[in-house]
Design a protein around this motif. Structure first.
Motif, PDB file in Angstrom:
ATOM      1  N   TYR A 115       0.874  -1.108  -0.016  1.00 35.64           N
ATOM      2  CA  TYR A 115       0.115  -0.168  -0.059  1.00 35.64           C
ATOM      3  C   TYR A 115       0.961   1.218  -0.094  1.00 35.64           C
ATOM      4  O   TYR A 115       1.979   1.211   0.525  1.00 35.64           O
ATOM      5  CB  TYR A 115      -0.970   0.072   1.021  1.00 35.64           C
ATOM      6  N   CYS A 116       0.488   2.147  -0.739  1.00 41.65           N
ATOM      7  CA  CYS A 116       1.157   3.559  -0.435  1.00 41.65           C
ATOM      8  C   CYS A 116       0.235   4.494   0.351  1.00 41.65           C
ATOM      9  O   CYS A 116      -0.805   4.195   0.572  1.00 41.65           O
ATOM     10  CB  CYS A 116       1.349   4.315  -1.708  1.00 41.65           C
ATOM     11  N   SER A 117       0.910   5.268   0.959  1.00 36.29           N
ATOM     12  CA  SER A 117       0.325   6.102   1.953  1.00 36.29           C
ATOM     13  C   SER A 117       0.570   7.530   1.948  1.00 36.29           C
ATOM     14  O   SER A 117       1.779   7.975   1.625  1.00 36.29           O
ATOM     15  CB  SER A 117       0.434   5.824   3.530  1.00 36.29           C
ATOM     16  N   ARG A 118      -0.353   8.603   2.101  1.00 36.28           N
ATOM     17  CA  ARG A 118       0.030  10.005   2.035  1.00 36.28           C
ATOM     18  C   ARG A 118      -0.366  10.600   3.403  1.00 36.28           C
ATOM     19  O   ARG A 118      -1.223  10.550   4.206  1.00 36.28           O
ATOM     20  CB  ARG A 118      -0.968  10.802   1.171  1.00 36.28           C
ATOM     21  N   GLY A 119       0.850  10.708   4.167  1.00 33.92           N
ATOM     22  CA  GLY A 119       0.799  11.368   5.455  1.00 33.92           C
ATOM     23  C   GLY A 119       0.135  10.441   6.458  1.00 33.92           C
ATOM     24  O   GLY A 119      -0.325  10.765   7.590  1.00 33.92           O
ATOM     25  N   PHE A 120       0.223   9.217   6.072  1.00 33.74           N
ATOM     26  CA  PHE A 120      -0.188   7.862   6.850  1.00 33.74           C
ATOM     27  C   PHE A 120      -1.691   8.277   7.337  1.00 33.74           C
ATOM     28  O   PHE A 120      -2.254   7.665   8.309  1.00 33.74           O
ATOM     29  CB  PHE A 120       0.648   8.024   8.512  1.00 33.74           C
ATOM     30  N   ALA A 121      -2.259   8.806   6.560  1.00 31.54           N
ATOM     31  CA  ALA A 121      -3.887   9.171   6.825  1.00 31.54           C
ATOM     32  C   ALA A 121      -4.649   8.673   5.612  1.00 31.54           C
ATOM     33  O   ALA A 121      -5.543   8.428   5.796  1.00 31.54           O
ATOM     34  CB  ALA A 121      -3.748  10.445   7.051  1.00 31.54           C
ATOM     35  N   ASP A 122      -3.947   8.754   4.407  1.00 37.22           N
ATOM     36  CA  ASP A 122      -4.830   8.193   3.416  1.00 37.22           C
ATOM     37  C   ASP A 122      -4.102   7.091   2.742  1.00 37.22           C
ATOM     38  O   ASP A 122      -2.763   7.041   2.496  1.00 37.22           O
ATOM     39  CB  ASP A 122      -4.568   9.602   2.146  1.00 37.22           C
ATOM     40  N   TRP A 123      -4.933   6.323   2.308  1.00 37.01           N
ATOM     41  CA  TRP A 123      -4.509   5.039   1.651  1.00 37.01           C
ATOM     42  C   TRP A 123      -5.009   4.385   0.476  1.00 37.01           C
ATOM     43  O   TRP A 123      -6.044   4.826   0.049  1.00 37.01           O
ATOM     44  CB  TRP A 123      -4.722   3.756   2.720  1.00 37.01           C
ATOM     45  N   GLY A 124      -3.989   3.720  -0.330  1.00 38.17           N
ATOM     46  CA  GLY A 124      -4.529   3.357  -1.611  1.00 38.17           C
ATOM     47  C   GLY A 124      -5.358   1.581  -1.403  1.00 38.17           C
ATOM     48  O   GLY A 124      -5.271   1.275  -0.235  1.00 38.17           O
ATOM     49  N   GLN A 125      -5.694   1.171  -2.367  1.00 35.87           N
ATOM     50  CA  GLN A 125      -6.193  -0.151  -2.253  1.00 35.87           C
ATOM     51  C   GLN A 125      -5.156  -1.275  -2.233  1.00 35.87           C
ATOM     52  O   GLN A 125      -5.860  -2.429  -1.782  1.00 35.87           O
ATOM     53  CB  GLN A 125      -7.220  -0.422  -3.266  1.00 35.87           C
ATOM     54  N   GLY A 126      -3.897  -0.995  -2.649  1.00 32.34           N
ATOM     55  CA  GLY A 126      -2.851  -2.083  -2.514  1.00 32.34           C
ATOM     56  C   GLY A 126      -2.652  -2.768  -3.845  1.00 32.34           C
ATOM     57  O   GLY A 126      -3.559  -2.945  -4.845  1.00 32.34           O
ATOM     58  N   THR A 127      -1.332  -3.129  -4.105  1.00 35.08           N
ATOM     59  CA  THR A 127      -0.925  -3.959  -5.112  1.00 35.08           C
ATOM     60  C   THR A 127      -0.349  -5.269  -4.742  1.00 35.08           C
ATOM     61  O   THR A 127       0.446  -5.200  -3.650  1.00 35.08           O
ATOM     62  CB  THR A 127      -0.169  -3.189  -6.079  1.00 35.08           C
ATOM     63  N   GLN A 128      -0.641  -6.338  -5.084  1.00 32.22           N
ATOM     64  CA  GLN A 128      -0.047  -7.726  -4.577  1.00 32.22           C
ATOM     65  C   GLN A 128       1.303  -7.860  -5.394  1.00 32.22           C
ATOM     66  O   GLN A 128       1.518  -7.810  -6.420  1.00 32.22           O
ATOM     67  CB  GLN A 128      -0.965  -8.877  -5.042  1.00 32.22           C
ATOM     68  N   VAL A 129       2.233  -8.188  -4.319  1.00 32.84           N
ATOM     69  CA  VAL A 129       3.301  -8.723  -4.862  1.00 32.84           C
ATOM     70  C   VAL A 129       3.624 -10.360  -4.365  1.00 32.84           C
ATOM     71  O   VAL A 129       3.459 -10.522  -2.997  1.00 32.84           O
ATOM     72  CB  VAL A 129       4.566  -7.792  -4.127  1.00 32.84           C
ATOM     73  N   THR A 130       4.099 -11.184  -5.176  1.00 34.04           N
ATOM     74  CA  THR A 130       4.193 -12.458  -4.694  1.00 34.04           C
ATOM     75  C   THR A 130       5.586 -12.833  -5.535  1.00 34.04           C
ATOM     76  O   THR A 130       5.895 -12.863  -6.355  1.00 34.04           O
ATOM     77  CB  THR A 130       3.093 -13.499  -5.552  1.00 34.04           C
ATOM     78  N   VAL A 131       6.252 -13.584  -4.457  1.00 32.05           N
ATOM     79  CA  VAL A 131       7.616 -13.848  -4.815  1.00 32.05           C
ATOM     80  C   VAL A 131       7.960 -15.328  -4.278  1.00 32.05           C
ATOM     81  O   VAL A 131       7.581 -15.754  -3.244  1.00 32.05           O
ATOM     82  CB  VAL A 131       8.679 -13.027  -3.977  1.00 32.05           C
ATOM     83  N   SER A 132       8.215 -16.083  -5.390  1.00 35.38           N
ATOM     84  CA  SER A 132       8.227 -17.653  -5.267  1.00 35.38           C
ATOM     85  C   SER A 132       9.597 -18.129  -5.561  1.00 35.38           C
ATOM     86  O   SER A 132      10.355 -17.253  -6.101  1.00 35.38           O
ATOM     87  CB  SER A 132       7.258 -18.232  -6.395  1.00 35.38           C
TER      88      SER A 132
END
Length: 111
Positions: free
Chosen positions: A94-111
């Motif tokens: 997730y990214c955050s602006r000012g620790f108050a606003d958040w995105g929905q996220g992007t999945q990272v999978t490492v195998s």
């Protein structure tokens, strides 16, 4: 209300690289601390990297030397370059602006 949209996640083999992006709909990014967090299944959300308005950065010990946070204030973009990925980096980022606003996220999978 600011909208943050992450992208760039995916599946990669251990040792590989990914570059995450976070686009802000509108924000004066140069005034805010911007950060990346991640949450793995069954674990709490944890901070990964942050960049303050003055450009200073900090990283979690687990990613220092492998990840690099950067931003383009003119384009309202935040980035996370991730190198030498490990299976333990698998998470929703997730990214955050000012620790108050958040995105929905992007999945990272490492195998």
């Amino acid at each position: 209300h600011v909208q943050l949209v992450e992208s760039g996640g995916g599946s990669v083999q251990a040792g590989g690289s990914l570059r995450l992006s976070c686009a802000g709909s509108r924000y004066t990014s140069d005034l805010y601390c911007m950060a990346w967090f991640r949450q793995a299944p069954g674990k709490e959300r944890e901070g990964v990297a942050a960049q303050d308005a003055d450009g200073s950065t900090c990283y979690a010990d687990s990613v220092r030397g492998r990840f690099t946070i950067s931003r383009d204030n003119t384009e309202n973009m935040l980035y996370l370059q991730m190198n030498s990925l490990k299976s333990e980096d698998t998470a929703l980022y997730y990214c955050s602006r000012g620790f108050a606003d958040w995105g929905q996220g992007t999945q990272v999978t490492v195998s």
